[in-house]
Design an enzyme around this catalytic site. Structure first.
Site, PDB file in Angstrom:
ATOM      1  N   LYS A   1       5.681  -1.519 -13.645  1.00 57.62           N
ATOM      2  CA  LYS A   1       5.216  -0.712 -14.776  1.00 57.62           C
ATOM      3  C   LYS A   1       6.153  -0.848 -15.976  1.00 57.62           C
ATOM      4  O   LYS A   1       5.740  -0.653 -17.124  1.00 57.62           O
ATOM      5  CB  LYS A   1       5.055   0.754 -14.366  1.00 57.62           C
ATOM      6  CG  LYS A   1       3.665   1.054 -13.830  1.00 57.62           C
ATOM      7  CD  LYS A   1       3.380   0.605 -12.430  1.00 57.62           C
ATOM      8  CE  LYS A   1       2.397  -0.471 -12.258  1.00 57.62           C
ATOM      9  NZ  LYS A   1       2.186  -0.885 -10.850  1.00 57.62           N
TER      10      LYS A   1
ATOM     11  N   GLY B   1      17.544   0.483  11.332  1.00 58.77           N
ATOM     12  CA  GLY B   1      17.471   1.482  12.397  1.00 58.77           C
ATOM     13  C   GLY B   1      16.358   1.165  13.374  1.00 58.77           C
ATOM     14  O   GLY B   1      15.342   0.579  12.989  1.00 58.77           O
TER      15      GLY B   1
ATOM     16  N   GLY C   1      -5.035 -14.407  -4.050  1.00 60.08           N
ATOM     17  CA  GLY C   1      -5.301 -12.988  -3.824  1.00 60.08           C
ATOM     18  C   GLY C   1      -5.877 -12.358  -5.074  1.00 60.08           C
ATOM     19  O   GLY C   1      -5.478 -12.730  -6.189  1.00 60.08           O
TER      20      GLY C   1
ATOM     21  N   TYR D   1      -4.960  -5.474  -6.271  1.00 58.37           N
ATOM     22  CA  TYR D   1      -4.359  -4.866  -7.452  1.00 58.37           C
ATOM     23  C   TYR D   1      -2.999  -5.431  -7.808  1.00 58.37           C
ATOM     24  O   TYR D   1      -2.674  -5.574  -8.994  1.00 58.37           O
ATOM     25  CB  TYR D   1      -4.391  -3.328  -7.386  1.00 58.37           C
ATOM     26  CG  TYR D   1      -3.286  -2.642  -6.635  1.00 58.37           C
ATOM     27  CD1 TYR D   1      -2.104  -2.278  -7.274  1.00 58.37           C
ATOM     28  CD2 TYR D   1      -3.436  -2.298  -5.300  1.00 58.37           C
ATOM     29  CE1 TYR D   1      -1.101  -1.619  -6.593  1.00 58.37           C
ATOM     30  CE2 TYR D   1      -2.436  -1.645  -4.616  1.00 58.37           C
ATOM     31  CZ  TYR D   1      -1.255  -1.306  -5.254  1.00 58.37           C
ATOM     32  OH  TYR D   1      -0.272  -0.651  -4.584  1.00 58.37           O
ATOM     33  N   ILE D   2      -2.195  -5.842  -6.825  1.00 55.39           N
ATOM     34  CA  ILE D   2      -0.884  -6.414  -7.169  1.00 55.39           C
ATOM     35  C   ILE D   2      -1.105  -7.729  -7.915  1.00 55.39           C
ATOM     36  O   ILE D   2      -0.486  -8.002  -8.942  1.00 55.39           O
ATOM     37  CB  ILE D   2      -0.027  -6.607  -5.901  1.00 55.39           C
ATOM     38  CG1 ILE D   2       0.361  -5.234  -5.325  1.00 55.39           C
ATOM     39  CG2 ILE D   2       1.223  -7.443  -6.204  1.00 55.39           C
ATOM     40  CD1 ILE D   2       1.131  -5.267  -4.030  1.00 55.39           C
TER      41      ILE D   2
ATOM     42  N   GLU E   1      -2.479  -7.019 -11.570  1.00 61.20           N
ATOM     43  CA  GLU E   1      -1.459  -6.474 -12.475  1.00 61.20           C
ATOM     44  C   GLU E   1      -0.508  -7.597 -12.900  1.00 61.20           C
ATOM     45  O   GLU E   1      -0.187  -7.762 -14.082  1.00 61.20           O
ATOM     46  CB  GLU E   1      -0.671  -5.357 -11.789  1.00 61.20           C
ATOM     47  CG  GLU E   1      -1.468  -4.073 -11.617  1.00 61.20           C
ATOM     48  CD  GLU E   1      -0.641  -2.945 -10.988  1.00 61.20           C
ATOM     49  OE1 GLU E   1       0.594  -3.060 -10.876  1.00 61.20           O
ATOM     50  OE2 GLU E   1      -1.246  -1.925 -10.598  1.00 61.20           O
TER      51      GLU E   1
ATOM     52  N   ASP F   1       3.214   4.314   3.866  1.00 60.65           N
ATOM     53  CA  ASP F   1       2.270   3.212   4.090  1.00 60.65           C
ATOM     54  C   ASP F   1       2.079   2.883   5.572  1.00 60.65           C
ATOM     55  O   ASP F   1       1.012   2.386   5.948  1.00 60.65           O
ATOM     56  CB  ASP F   1       2.752   1.945   3.357  1.00 60.65           C
ATOM     57  CG  ASP F   1       2.697   2.085   1.838  1.00 60.65           C
ATOM     58  OD1 ASP F   1       2.309   3.168   1.356  1.00 60.65           O
ATOM     59  OD2 ASP F   1       3.048   1.120   1.136  1.00 60.65           O
TER      60      ASP F   1
ATOM     61  N   HIS G   1     -10.027  17.554 -28.825  1.00 61.12           N
ATOM     62  CA  HIS G   1     -10.647  16.464 -29.592  1.00 61.12           C
ATOM     63  C   HIS G   1      -9.586  15.758 -30.425  1.00 61.12           C
ATOM     64  O   HIS G   1      -8.729  16.438 -30.991  1.00 61.12           O
ATOM     65  CB  HIS G   1     -11.730  17.034 -30.518  1.00 61.12           C
ATOM     66  CG  HIS G   1     -12.269  15.990 -31.450  1.00 61.12           C
ATOM     67  ND1 HIS G   1     -13.171  15.038 -31.035  1.00 61.12           N
ATOM     68  CD2 HIS G   1     -11.989  15.731 -32.761  1.00 61.12           C
ATOM     69  CE1 HIS G   1     -13.453  14.241 -32.055  1.00 61.12           C
ATOM     70  NE2 HIS G   1     -12.747  14.638 -33.111  1.00 61.12           N
TER      71      HIS G   1
HETATM   72  C1  LIG Z   1       4.226  -4.980  -6.666  1.00 61.21           C
HETATM   73  C2  LIG Z   1       3.868  -3.598  -6.217  1.00 61.21           C
HETATM   74  C3  LIG Z   1       3.462  -2.654  -7.143  1.00 61.21           C
HETATM   75  C4  LIG Z   1       3.125  -1.372  -6.732  1.00 61.21           C
HETATM   76  N1  LIG Z   1       2.713  -0.469  -7.672  1.00 61.21           N
HETATM   77  C5  LIG Z   1       2.363   0.767  -7.287  1.00 61.21           C
HETATM   78  C6  LIG Z   1       1.952   1.733  -8.250  1.00 61.21           C
HETATM   79  O1  LIG Z   1       1.892   1.461  -9.448  1.00 61.21           O
HETATM   80  N2  LIG Z   1       1.630   2.976  -7.821  1.00 61.21           N
HETATM   81  C7  LIG Z   1       1.702   3.318  -6.495  1.00 61.21           C
HETATM   82  O2  LIG Z   1       1.410   4.467  -6.153  1.00 61.21           O
HETATM   83  N3  LIG Z   1       2.092   2.431  -5.564  1.00 61.21           N
HETATM   84  C8  LIG Z   1       2.432   1.167  -5.930  1.00 61.21           C
HETATM   85  N4  LIG Z   1       2.857   0.274  -4.985  1.00 61.21           N
HETATM   86  C9  LIG Z   1       2.908   0.705  -3.571  1.00 61.21           C
HETATM   87  C10 LIG Z   1       4.166   1.524  -3.322  1.00 61.21           C
HETATM   88  O3  LIG Z   1       5.301   0.767  -3.661  1.00 61.21           O
HETATM   89  C11 LIG Z   1       4.260   1.985  -1.860  1.00 61.21           C
HETATM   90  O4  LIG Z   1       3.037   2.537  -1.477  1.00 61.21           O
HETATM   91  C12 LIG Z   1       5.372   3.019  -1.784  1.00 61.21           C
HETATM   92  O5  LIG Z   1       6.609   2.367  -1.965  1.00 61.21           O
HETATM   93  C13 LIG Z   1       5.357   3.885  -0.534  1.00 61.21           C
HETATM   94  O6  LIG Z   1       5.906   3.235   0.498  1.00 61.21           O
HETATM   95  P1  LIG Z   1       6.667   3.932   1.723  1.00 61.21           P
HETATM   96  O7  LIG Z   1       7.278   5.236   1.370  1.00 61.21           O
HETATM   97  O8  LIG Z   1       5.720   3.914   2.822  1.00 61.21           O
HETATM   98  O9  LIG Z   1       7.838   2.916   2.020  1.00 61.21           O
HETATM   99  P2  LIG Z   1       8.575   1.851   1.142  1.00 61.21           P
HETATM  100  O10 LIG Z   1       8.697   2.278  -0.275  1.00 61.21           O
HETATM  101  O11 LIG Z   1       7.988   0.528   1.416  1.00 61.21           O
HETATM  102  O12 LIG Z   1      10.038   1.931   1.745  1.00 61.21           O
HETATM  103  C14 LIG Z   1      10.321   1.664   3.083  1.00 61.21           C
HETATM  104  C15 LIG Z   1      11.814   1.493   3.233  1.00 61.21           C
HETATM  105  O13 LIG Z   1      12.131   1.377   4.603  1.00 61.21           O
HETATM  106  C16 LIG Z   1      13.148   0.404   4.762  1.00 61.21           C
HETATM  107  N5  LIG Z   1      13.096  -0.075   6.138  1.00 61.21           N
HETATM  108  C17 LIG Z   1      12.110  -0.772   6.737  1.00 61.21           C
HETATM  109  N6  LIG Z   1      12.403  -0.946   8.050  1.00 61.21           N
HETATM  110  C18 LIG Z   1      13.596  -0.351   8.259  1.00 61.21           C
HETATM  111  C19 LIG Z   1      14.421  -0.186   9.390  1.00 61.21           C
HETATM  112  N7  LIG Z   1      14.049  -0.621  10.588  1.00 61.21           N
HETATM  113  N8  LIG Z   1      15.606   0.450   9.249  1.00 61.21           N
HETATM  114  C20 LIG Z   1      15.996   0.927   8.031  1.00 61.21           C
HETATM  115  N9  LIG Z   1      15.255   0.806   6.935  1.00 61.21           N
HETATM  116  C21 LIG Z   1      14.059   0.188   7.043  1.00 61.21           C
HETATM  117  C22 LIG Z   1      12.805  -0.646   3.718  1.00 61.21           C
HETATM  118  O14 LIG Z   1      13.954  -1.410   3.385  1.00 61.21           O
HETATM  119  C23 LIG Z   1      12.345   0.234   2.558  1.00 61.21           C
HETATM  120  O15 LIG Z   1      13.412   0.577   1.712  1.00 61.21           O
HETATM  121  C24 LIG Z   1       3.221  -1.018  -5.363  1.00 61.21           C
HETATM  122  C25 LIG Z   1       3.658  -1.957  -4.428  1.00 61.21           C
HETATM  123  C26 LIG Z   1       3.977  -3.227  -4.839  1.00 61.21           C
HETATM  124  C27 LIG Z   1       4.451  -4.221  -3.815  1.00 61.21           C
END
Ligand SMILES: Cc1cc2nc3c(=O)[nH]c(=O)nc-3n(C[C@H](O)[C@H](O)[C@H](O)COP(=O)(O)OP(=O)(O)OC[C@H]3O[C@@H](n4cnc5c(N)ncnc54)[C@H](O)[C@@H]3O)c2cc1C
Length: 469
Positions: A53, A117, A182, A185-186, A189, A312, A447
């Protein structure tokens, strides 16, 4: 391995749920471990929403500067300084990440562990978690490990230095021609951002249309919007293999039928897969779905009491707002609340410019309900007929509303157009509050705004039929 450390809760993954839940729990006096193998803030802050963004803004400024003469402003030729735009993006990411780090770092009771972890079985009522040199135990474990890019089984891809969202955002030079596999949306954008920054862009989508889940007319409008900016859109393609282009300097995507598409860079944006494979889930008896997601109930509890799956990885959303909302639900329920993820209405935006925003049902879902006897109406209004859009000189797109004629409730809305990401929330709020379309009709609007048109659009609704023909 250092001695066993005891906590009240262990959070694995510092995405958009875990850190905030951890902060709430320590504020309640609990002792919490937050385990993160990469950067605090996860995908959103480091590789997703925040950088894209921010870069989108540079792309939009370039786009508007090119259009300046339409608005009576002379600029001369527009030059994009790609490195400066990327540095601005990086500064914003660092600011967001360090802000989070500083906030979490001073929370009493929160221990941040930088390591991967994984669960390692149980000791009675306690779960055992291993993280680097640490062995931790706690009666509660929260999983928030997010997703990573899915790499499709395209022949030749494993021999090619292709880009994903993270590697694209780390480029130092602007690609001269970006080929994107692909059409979600990614992809879209990034396609528009890089096009506006000066790359040639070609999209290859194997499905029949871009944005597969959107209504057909919306997908067509998105395609029209992108092609009008010079983006090459190829849908319904079959990719046979990828390899180096003839001059060895770029990539070639070989399509069925003998056609090939060359580029200087290849971005693969074909969806994401959950980070559940290295979590030691089997040690506590947890299983994942066929696609690797953790299954939860509406309180986001997994099949093993004491373990929650947020964000996610639970496949109840793929957005920052769904992940954050997840932790809000669990935080309240851990304090005796009764909140449920089933109660929320799905809402999101794709941040092309203008954005595409959606809430609730799609037109095809509503038509199915019509076949079951439901009385549903639809209103469609072109943005070119909205005065504020005309005044802004940004008339691309349309607004679609679906209304249940018996209850008066909105069933869904889709908006492609100026500020749709904000306007959609008016409908989202009415849906979440259980209000009817009359609420929107009777509320006094400002408005001139796009939102002020909603009552007019509602008035023009027509019965939806079972088929679109
Ligand atoms: C290019 C792009 C653009 C996006 N734009 C948007 C947007 O505009 N709006 C929106 O709402 N969403 C957007 N998203 C989606 C959004 O980023 C995710 O939905 C959001 O980050 C929520 O993810 P999460 O909390 O499930 O985990 P994540 O944010 O994916 O974080 C998971 C974390 O867990 C850590 N991890 C994984 N496995 C382990 C482990 N075993 N031990 C320790 N740590 C670990 C990872 O390193 C990471 O830091 C976008 C995604 C991408 C890729």
């Amino acid at each position: 391995m250092s001695g066993e450390q005891r906590f009240d809760a262990i959070v694995i993954g510092a995405g958009q749920a875990g850190p905030f839940l951890g902060a709430t729990l320590v504020a309640r006096g609990m002792k919490v471990a937050l385990i993160e193998e990469r950067d605090l803030g996860g995908t959103c802050v480091n590789r997703g929403c925040t950088p894209t963004k921010t870069l989108r803004k540079s792309a939009r400024v370039a786009h508007m500067a090119r259009r300046a003469s339409e608005f009576g402003v002379q600029t001369g030729s527009v030059q994009v300084n790609f490195r400066a735009a990327m540095e601005r993006m990086q500064r914003r990411v660092e600011e967001a990440r360090s802000g989070l780090q500083a906030w979490l770092g001073q929370l009493e009771g929160l221990t941040i562990i930088k390591a991967r972890g994984r669960l390692a079985g149980r000791e009675g009522e306690q779960f055992v978690v291993l993280a680097g040199e640490h062995q931790l135990v706690a009666p509660k474990v929260v999983l928030n490990t997010g997703t990573r890019p899915f790499v499709p089984p395209v022949p030749g891809l494993d021999e090619l230095p292709f880009l994903d969202n993270e590697r694209l955002l780390a480029l130092r030079e602007l690609p001269s021609r970006l080929v994107i596999i692909g059409g979600g949306y990614i992809s879209l954008e990034m396609a528009q951002i890089f096009r506006r920054l000066g790359s040639e862009v070609a999209i290859l989508e194997t499905g029949p249309r871009l944005t597969a889940r959107e209504d057909e007319d919306i997908a067509a409008a998105v395609t029209g919007m992108l092609t009008a900016e010079g983006i090459e859109v190829n849908t319904g393609v079959r990719i046979e293999r990828v390899g180096k282009a003839d001059n060895d300097a770029g990539v070639r995507v070989q399509l069925a039928g003998g056609r090939s598409v060359d580029g200087s860079h290849l971005l693969v944006a074909t969806g994401r897969i959950p980070n559940t494979d290295c979590l030691g889930l089997e040690t506590v008896g947890l299983e994942v779905s066929a696609r690797g997601y953790l299954v939860t109930n509406d309180r986001l509890e997994t099949a093993v009491p004491g373990i929650w799956a947020l964000g996610d990885i639970n496949q109840r959303g793929a957005f920052t707002h769904t992940s954050y909302h997840d932790q809000d639900i669990v935080a309240e329920n851990l304090a005796g609340g009764q909140r449920s993820a089933a109660a929320r209405v799905g809402i999101y935006a794709m941040f092309t410019d203008p954005p595409l925003a959606h809430v609730g049902l799609y037109e095809a879902d509503a038509r199915k309900l019509v076949t079951e006897g439901r009385r549903i109406s639809q209103a469609v209004h072109a943005m070119k007929d909205v005065s504020r859009a005309k005044e802004e000189g940004e008339t691309v797109g349309k607004i679609k509303l679906l209304i249940d004629e018996d209850s008066g409730h909105f069933l869904g809305a889709t908006m492609l157009g100026i500020q749709s990401d904000e306007i959609i929330q008016a409908i989202g709020l009415v849906m979440a509050s259980g209000g009817t379309w009359k609420l929107v009709r009777d509320a006094l609007p400002v408005h001139p705004t796009v939102t002020e048109f909603l009552p007019t659009i509602i008035d023009r609704r027509k019965p939806l039929t079972a088929s679109s023909g």
